[in-house]
Motif scaffolding. Structure first.
Motif, mmCIF file in Angstrom:
data_model
loop_
_atom_site.group_PDB
_atom_site.id
_atom_site.type_symbol
_atom_site.label_atom_id
_atom_site.label_comp_id
_atom_site.label_asym_id
_atom_site.label_seq_id
_atom_site.Cartn_x
_atom_site.Cartn_y
_atom_site.Cartn_z
ATOM 1 N N GLY A 102 48.922 13.374 34.385
ATOM 2 C CA GLY A 102 48.979 12.256 35.323
ATOM 3 C C GLY A 102 49.547 12.646 36.675
ATOM 4 O O GLY A 102 49.776 13.830 36.967
ATOM 5 N N LEU A 103 49.808 11.633 37.504
ATOM 6 C CA LEU A 103 50.276 11.845 38.878
ATOM 7 C C LEU A 103 51.544 12.688 38.928
ATOM 8 O O LEU A 103 51.605 13.716 39.609
ATOM 9 N N ILE A 104 52.568 12.262 38.209
ATOM 10 C CA ILE A 104 53.831 13.007 38.191
ATOM 11 C C ILE A 104 53.754 14.166 37.202
ATOM 12 O O ILE A 104 54.268 15.255 37.455
ATOM 13 N N GLY A 105 53.106 13.944 36.077
ATOM 14 C CA GLY A 105 53.039 14.950 35.034
ATOM 15 C C GLY A 105 52.399 16.245 35.475
ATOM 16 O O GLY A 105 52.919 17.336 35.201
ATOM 17 N N SER A 106 51.268 16.160 36.166
ATOM 18 C CA SER A 106 50.568 17.376 36.581
ATOM 19 C C SER A 106 51.410 18.186 37.560
ATOM 20 O O SER A 106 51.436 19.423 37.508
ATOM 21 N N LYS A 107 52.123 17.509 38.451
ATOM 22 C CA LYS A 107 52.992 18.205 39.406
ATOM 23 C C LYS A 107 54.196 18.832 38.696
ATOM 24 O O LYS A 107 54.611 19.951 39.011
ATOM 25 N N THR A 108 54.759 18.114 37.725
ATOM 26 C CA THR A 108 55.910 18.622 36.979
ATOM 27 C C THR A 108 55.525 19.837 36.153
ATOM 28 O O THR A 108 56.261 20.841 36.105
ATOM 29 N N VAL A 109 54.377 19.760 35.494
ATOM 30 C CA VAL A 109 53.886 20.888 34.687
ATOM 31 C C VAL A 109 53.733 22.132 35.558
ATOM 32 O O VAL A 109 54.152 23.236 35.186
ATOM 33 N N ALA A 110 53.143 21.967 36.744
ATOM 34 C CA ALA A 110 52.929 23.109 37.638
ATOM 35 C C ALA A 110 54.260 23.744 38.059
ATOM 36 O O ALA A 110 54.399 24.973 38.074
ATOM 37 N N ILE A 111 55.243 22.918 38.395
ATOM 38 C CA ILE A 111 56.550 23.430 38.813
ATOM 39 C C ILE A 111 57.217 24.208 37.679
ATOM 40 O O ILE A 111 57.744 25.307 37.884
ATOM 41 N N ALA A 131 55.493 11.127 45.202
ATOM 42 C CA ALA A 131 55.356 11.873 43.952
ATOM 43 C C ALA A 131 55.798 13.325 44.118
ATOM 44 O O ALA A 131 56.349 13.921 43.192
ATOM 45 N N ASP A 132 55.586 13.884 45.317
ATOM 46 C CA ASP A 132 56.007 15.268 45.570
ATOM 47 C C ASP A 132 57.523 15.421 45.622
ATOM 48 O O ASP A 132 58.029 16.550 45.569
ATOM 49 N N ASP A 133 58.253 14.327 45.746
ATOM 50 C CA ASP A 133 59.712 14.369 45.628
ATOM 51 C C ASP A 133 60.159 14.085 44.191
ATOM 52 O O ASP A 133 61.202 14.584 43.750
ATOM 53 N N VAL A 134 59.391 13.285 43.463
ATOM 54 C CA VAL A 134 59.767 12.922 42.095
ATOM 55 C C VAL A 134 59.662 14.125 41.157
ATOM 56 O O VAL A 134 60.591 14.426 40.393
ATOM 57 N N ALA A 135 58.533 14.817 41.209
ATOM 58 C CA ALA A 135 58.272 15.887 40.237
ATOM 59 C C ALA A 135 59.330 16.997 40.243
ATOM 60 O O ALA A 135 59.774 17.420 39.162
ATOM 61 N N PRO A 136 59.768 17.499 41.415
ATOM 62 C CA PRO A 136 60.808 18.541 41.378
ATOM 63 C C PRO A 136 62.113 18.065 40.743
ATOM 64 O O PRO A 136 62.806 18.844 40.075
ATOM 65 N N ILE A 137 62.445 16.790 40.944
ATOM 66 C CA ILE A 137 63.666 16.261 40.334
ATOM 67 C C ILE A 137 63.503 16.165 38.826
ATOM 68 O O ILE A 137 64.418 16.509 38.062
#
Length: 250
Positions: free
Chosen positions: A10-19, A161-167
């Protein structure tokens, strides 16, 4: 470290997985499409086996009061049971700022989800976030009244979302808080004003009307209903920067 991300596409999930993967972690991006379903329980035992951390970013496909409550309660019970059996040492869940101060069906369902987490006995951290900048368009559409958009003037502090995922990634790698972390965007402004700014910036001619009686997903909004009341971690991307990045990506 093995980390399972529920809602990992998802929106946050895909960014979090990548990080997390960039940081060298073993990450399972779990979703019904990958054979992991928190409602039926399919694939949960296999996904959580050997995992140290589970991040729950899943969202209900329906916002109807009864359906959303059933989703978060069923998914929560199934996921937490699988984690307990696997010996997971940290459960991280993304929730919403103000759910205990604003009465609507979706927020009540998130409160129920949080209660299951606290009662599970699994070490946890709940991240309560303000609304995402990515959802401003949907909020405007849902607030149409005839030819105008009616929104309350209560304070709003949307986060990118780009601020949420790193946190989320950082919290997942840290020790469990057994409590709540609140996060929000860098700008705190009246709800109607930020939506009006957003629409103007994208060339949408719809008029935004300031209406103290207007509802937000059926709820009456007070001045501070949707913003953190105490300490919160703030993102760095405000509306203007987010719009610039969105245009650059497009």
């Amino acid at each position: 470290m093995k980390i399972v991300v529920i809602g990992g596409t998802g929106l946050i999930g895909s960014k979090t997985v990548a990080i997390l993967r960039q940081g060298g972690q073993e990450v399972v991006a779990a979703s019904p499409e990958s054979g992991v379903n928190t409602i039926t329980g399919e694939g949960l035992k296999q996904a959580t086996a050997g995992a140290q951390v589970v991040i729950d970013l899943a969202n209900s496909p329906s916002f109807e009061d009864k359906a959303v409550l059933e989703f978060f309660e069923t998914a929560g019970r199934n996921l937490l049971a699988a984690e307990a059996a696997a010996g997971v040492r940290h459960h991280v869940a993304l929730s919403i700022v103000g759910i205990d101060r604003t009465d609507n069906g979706y927020f009540r369902a998130k409160v129920a989800q949080e209660k299951l987490i606290v009662a599970s006995g699994i070490p946890y951290t709940i991240i309560r976030s303000t609304q995402f900048l990515e959802f401003l368009g949907g909020i405007a559409d849902s607030s149409m009244d005839g030819n105008v958009i009616r929104l309350p003037p209560g304070l709003f502090q949307p986060i990118a979302a780009d601020d949420v995922a790193p946190i989320v990634a950082e919290v997942a790698l840290a020790a469990p808080r057994n409590g709540i972390v609140e996060i929000a965007g860098p700008e705190r402004v009246p709800f109607n004003e930020i939506v009006a700014r957003y629409l103007k910036a994208i060339g949408d001619p719809r008029e935004v009307v300031r209406d103290p009686e207007a509802r937000y997903w059926g709820s009456r909004i007070e001045e501070r209903s949707l913003v953190p009341l105490g300490e919160a971690r703030l993102g760095r991307i405000g509306l203007d920067e987010w719009l610039r990045r969105s245009k650059a990506k497009a």
